[in-house]
Design an enzyme around this catalytic site. Structure first.
Site, PDB file in Angstrom:
ATOM      1  N   CYS A 117       0.734  -0.883  -0.044  1.00 33.11           N
ATOM      2  CA  CYS A 117      -0.020  -0.057   0.090  1.00 33.11           C
ATOM      3  C   CYS A 117       0.840   1.256  -0.038  1.00 33.11           C
ATOM      4  CB  CYS A 117      -0.893  -0.130   1.224  1.00 33.11           C
ATOM      5  SG  CYS A 117      -1.924   1.399   1.371  1.00 33.11           S
TER       6      CYS A 117
ATOM      7  N   CYS B  93     -10.892  14.826   4.747  1.00 30.90           N
ATOM      8  CA  CYS B  93     -11.979  13.845   5.365  1.00 30.90           C
ATOM      9  C   CYS B  93     -11.831  13.887   6.733  1.00 30.90           C
ATOM     10  CB  CYS B  93     -11.761  12.325   4.545  1.00 30.90           C
ATOM     11  SG  CYS B  93     -11.878  12.640   2.664  1.00 30.90           S
TER      12      CYS B  93
ATOM     13  N   CYS C 298     -10.313  10.292   8.904  1.00 25.81           N
ATOM     14  CA  CYS C 298      -8.853  10.045   8.093  1.00 25.81           C
ATOM     15  C   CYS C 298      -7.978  10.784   8.847  1.00 25.81           C
ATOM     16  CB  CYS C 298      -8.901  10.137   6.723  1.00 25.81           C
ATOM     17  SG  CYS C 298      -7.212   9.664   6.092  1.00 25.81           S
TER      18      CYS C 298
ATOM     19  N   CYS D 100      -6.364   1.316   7.214  1.00 28.43           N
ATOM     20  CA  CYS D 100      -6.889   2.328   6.573  1.00 28.43           C
ATOM     21  C   CYS D 100      -7.165   3.444   7.402  1.00 28.43           C
ATOM     22  CB  CYS D 100      -8.243   1.866   5.803  1.00 28.43           C
ATOM     23  SG  CYS D 100      -8.031   0.343   4.970  1.00 28.43           S
TER      24      CYS D 100
HETATM   25  N1  SAH Z   1      -7.315   9.286  -1.042  1.00 23.28           N
HETATM   26  C1  SAH Z   1      -7.357   8.204  -1.655  1.00 23.28           C
HETATM   27  C2  SAH Z   1      -6.506   7.055  -1.328  1.00 23.28           C
HETATM   28  C3  SAH Z   1      -6.626   6.584   0.334  1.00 23.28           C
HETATM   29  S1  SAH Z   1      -7.153   5.052   0.360  1.00 23.28           S
HETATM   30  C4  SAH Z   1      -8.863   7.686  -1.385  1.00 23.28           C
HETATM   31  O1  SAH Z   1      -9.506   8.278  -0.625  1.00 23.28           O
HETATM   32  O2  SAH Z   1      -9.296   6.698  -1.823  1.00 23.28           O
HETATM   33  C5  SAH Z   1      -7.493   4.950   2.079  1.00 23.28           C
HETATM   34  C6  SAH Z   1      -8.880   4.435   2.300  1.00 23.28           C
HETATM   35  O3  SAH Z   1      -9.197   4.322   3.888  1.00 23.28           O
HETATM   36  C7  SAH Z   1      -9.959   5.340   1.708  1.00 23.28           C
HETATM   37  O4  SAH Z   1     -11.002   4.581   1.329  1.00 23.28           O
HETATM   38  C8  SAH Z   1     -10.368   6.193   3.052  1.00 23.28           C
HETATM   39  O5  SAH Z   1     -11.608   6.547   2.871  1.00 23.28           O
HETATM   40  C9  SAH Z   1     -10.317   5.148   4.138  1.00 23.28           C
HETATM   41  N2  SAH Z   1     -10.363   5.550   5.348  1.00 23.28           N
HETATM   42  C10 SAH Z   1      -9.974   6.863   5.899  1.00 23.28           C
HETATM   43  N3  SAH Z   1     -10.233   6.993   7.251  1.00 23.28           N
HETATM   44  C11 SAH Z   1     -10.535   5.759   7.761  1.00 23.28           C
HETATM   45  C12 SAH Z   1     -10.939   5.216   8.643  1.00 23.28           C
HETATM   46  N4  SAH Z   1     -10.602   6.063  10.050  1.00 23.28           N
HETATM   47  N5  SAH Z   1     -11.361   3.877   8.987  1.00 23.28           N
HETATM   48  C13 SAH Z   1     -11.290   3.165   7.837  1.00 23.28           C
HETATM   49  N6  SAH Z   1     -11.250   3.690   6.482  1.00 23.28           N
HETATM   50  C14 SAH Z   1     -10.622   4.850   6.524  1.00 23.28           C
END
Ligand code: SAH
Length: 353
Positions: free
Chosen positions: A100, A111, A114, A331
């Site tokens: 990853c 967001c 995140c 994630c």
């Molecule tokens: N910016 C891109 C790539 C990051 S992917 C995107 O948003 O797709 C990381 C993934 O983890 C994304 O789907 C994001 O929404 C998710 N994510 C973010 N914070 C998270 C959390 N606290 N728990 C679970 N998933 C989360």
């Protein structure tokens, strides 16, 4: 001096002017097939090895490494030139090994749930910095007798906000490391022009969209970029991607208790998935805890009930197995030690695999 994994084949040829013609191919294979540092390229004469080791400089300095899940999840913390920090995660499964990668130091998409978004944006990564993450993780995998089979652009940053370097890195990983397009996944928060341009590029890489909400009101609050690219235009771009590549899309959905995990959310989500000729696949991610977001992840029973409901509605859904929550490698937890804007104390993810 040139970045080791940013150097083009022409740059390597240039470095080897005056050497036998097969030498450049030897070095290129050393870098991408054998995943070797120039110092260890045993087929190359020693003096030349030492020179290449200096001229082709690595872009990532290792700060630390964390391991979890009995050694099958490894998180790398790197320092970049100029001091920014990023993280990379290697996940070993019985049948595949996935890296990853981060595409930016930090992220500007904000967001709230995140950790990367909570920390804000530092800078874009170069193609060499992205490719080197794969190589360094693959070297680690190789030392354990494993080969990296998949790369997901799901680390820190928004890949489609750093489009050209991301594309250059995909080409290098595909053409030179030799990972097939369907084993490369770009995940986006939903940058519509970027999705359209990726659809027009030649590699059929997999596309994942971080959806998290299936109506604009809720998505505006969870994913701020939705105000710029609302669901209608996002779904249209997804449809174009599907038509251009013939590849099923995936939607990521972090389940947040009482926010987007209700039966009505599943019905709305199923409706979006089924708009496509090939219904989109849903990846359910139980929300992982982050310092700046106090809302809980859904309880395990709710996660599975949500998945079952989607399946009943004719949508393929899988629950993503949580990896590395104990080392903040899961994630949404990647922050590379950056301070985040602290909200009320997090109640935690309340989810155990
Ligand atoms: N910016 C891109 C790539 C990051 S992917 C995107 O948003 O797709 C990381 C993934 O983890 C994304 O789907 C994001 O929404 C998710 N994510 C973010 N914070 C998270 C959390 N606290 N728990 C679970 N998933 C989360």
């Amino acid at each position: 001096m040139i970045p080791r994994y940013g150097a083009s084949r022409a740059d390597v040829d240039q470095l080897l002017v005056g050497e036998p013609r097969y030498r450049a191919e030897q070095v290129w294979r050393g870098l991408y097939t054998e995943l070797c540092d120039p110092a260890n390229m045993s087929a190359v004469p020693k003096a030349l090895r030492s020179r290449l080791d200096v001229e082709l400089v690595p872009s990532l300095s290792a700060i630390s490494e964390f391991s979890s899940d009995k050694g099958s999840t490894i998180k790398f913390l790197w320092e970049l030139d100029g001091g920014g920090r990023i993280e990379t995660v290697l996940m070993l499964y019985p049948e595949r090994a996935t890296v990853c990668v981060s595409t930016q130091a930090g992220c500007a998409m904000a967001c709230g749930f995140c950790a990367t978004g909570q920390a804000g944006f530092t800078r874009h990564l170069t193609p060499g910095e992205i490719v080197e993450q794969v190589v360094r993780a693959a070297q680690r995998a190789k030392a354990m007798g494993r080969r990296v089979s998949n790369v997901v652009y799901m680390g820190m940053g928004e890949p489609l906000a750093n489009e050209e370097p991301v594309w250059q890195s995909l080409l290098r990983i595909h053409d030179d490391i030799g990972i097939s397009a369907r084993h490369l996944t770009v995940s986006t928060v939903g940058i519509v022009p970027g999705i359209k341009r990726l659809a027009a590029r030649p590699l059929p890489v997999s596309l994942a969209v971080s959806l998290h909400a299936a109506n604009d009101e809720l998505r505006d609050s969870l994913v701020p970029v939705n105000r710029r690219y609302p669901l209608d235009v996002l779904m249209e771009a997804c449809g174009e991607y599907l038509e251009a590549k013939g590849r099923r899309l995936s939607f990521e959905w972090a389940l947040i208790a009482d926010v987007n995990d209700r039966p009505s959310d599943a019905i709305e989500l199923a409706g979006l998935c089924r708009r496509f000729r090939v219904p989109a696949h849903v990846n359910l991610i139980p929300l992982n805890p982050t310092p700046g977001y106090s809302v809980r992840g859904s309880a395990k029973s709710r996660v599975y009930a949500f998945a079952d409901q989607l399946i009943e509605l004719g949508v393929n859904a899988t629950v993503r197995r949580n990896r590395g929550t104990d080392i903040a490698a899961a994630c949404g937890q990647l922050a590379a030690g950056q301070p985040v804007k602290l909200g009320p104390k997090s109640l935690g993810g309340a989810y155990e695999d």
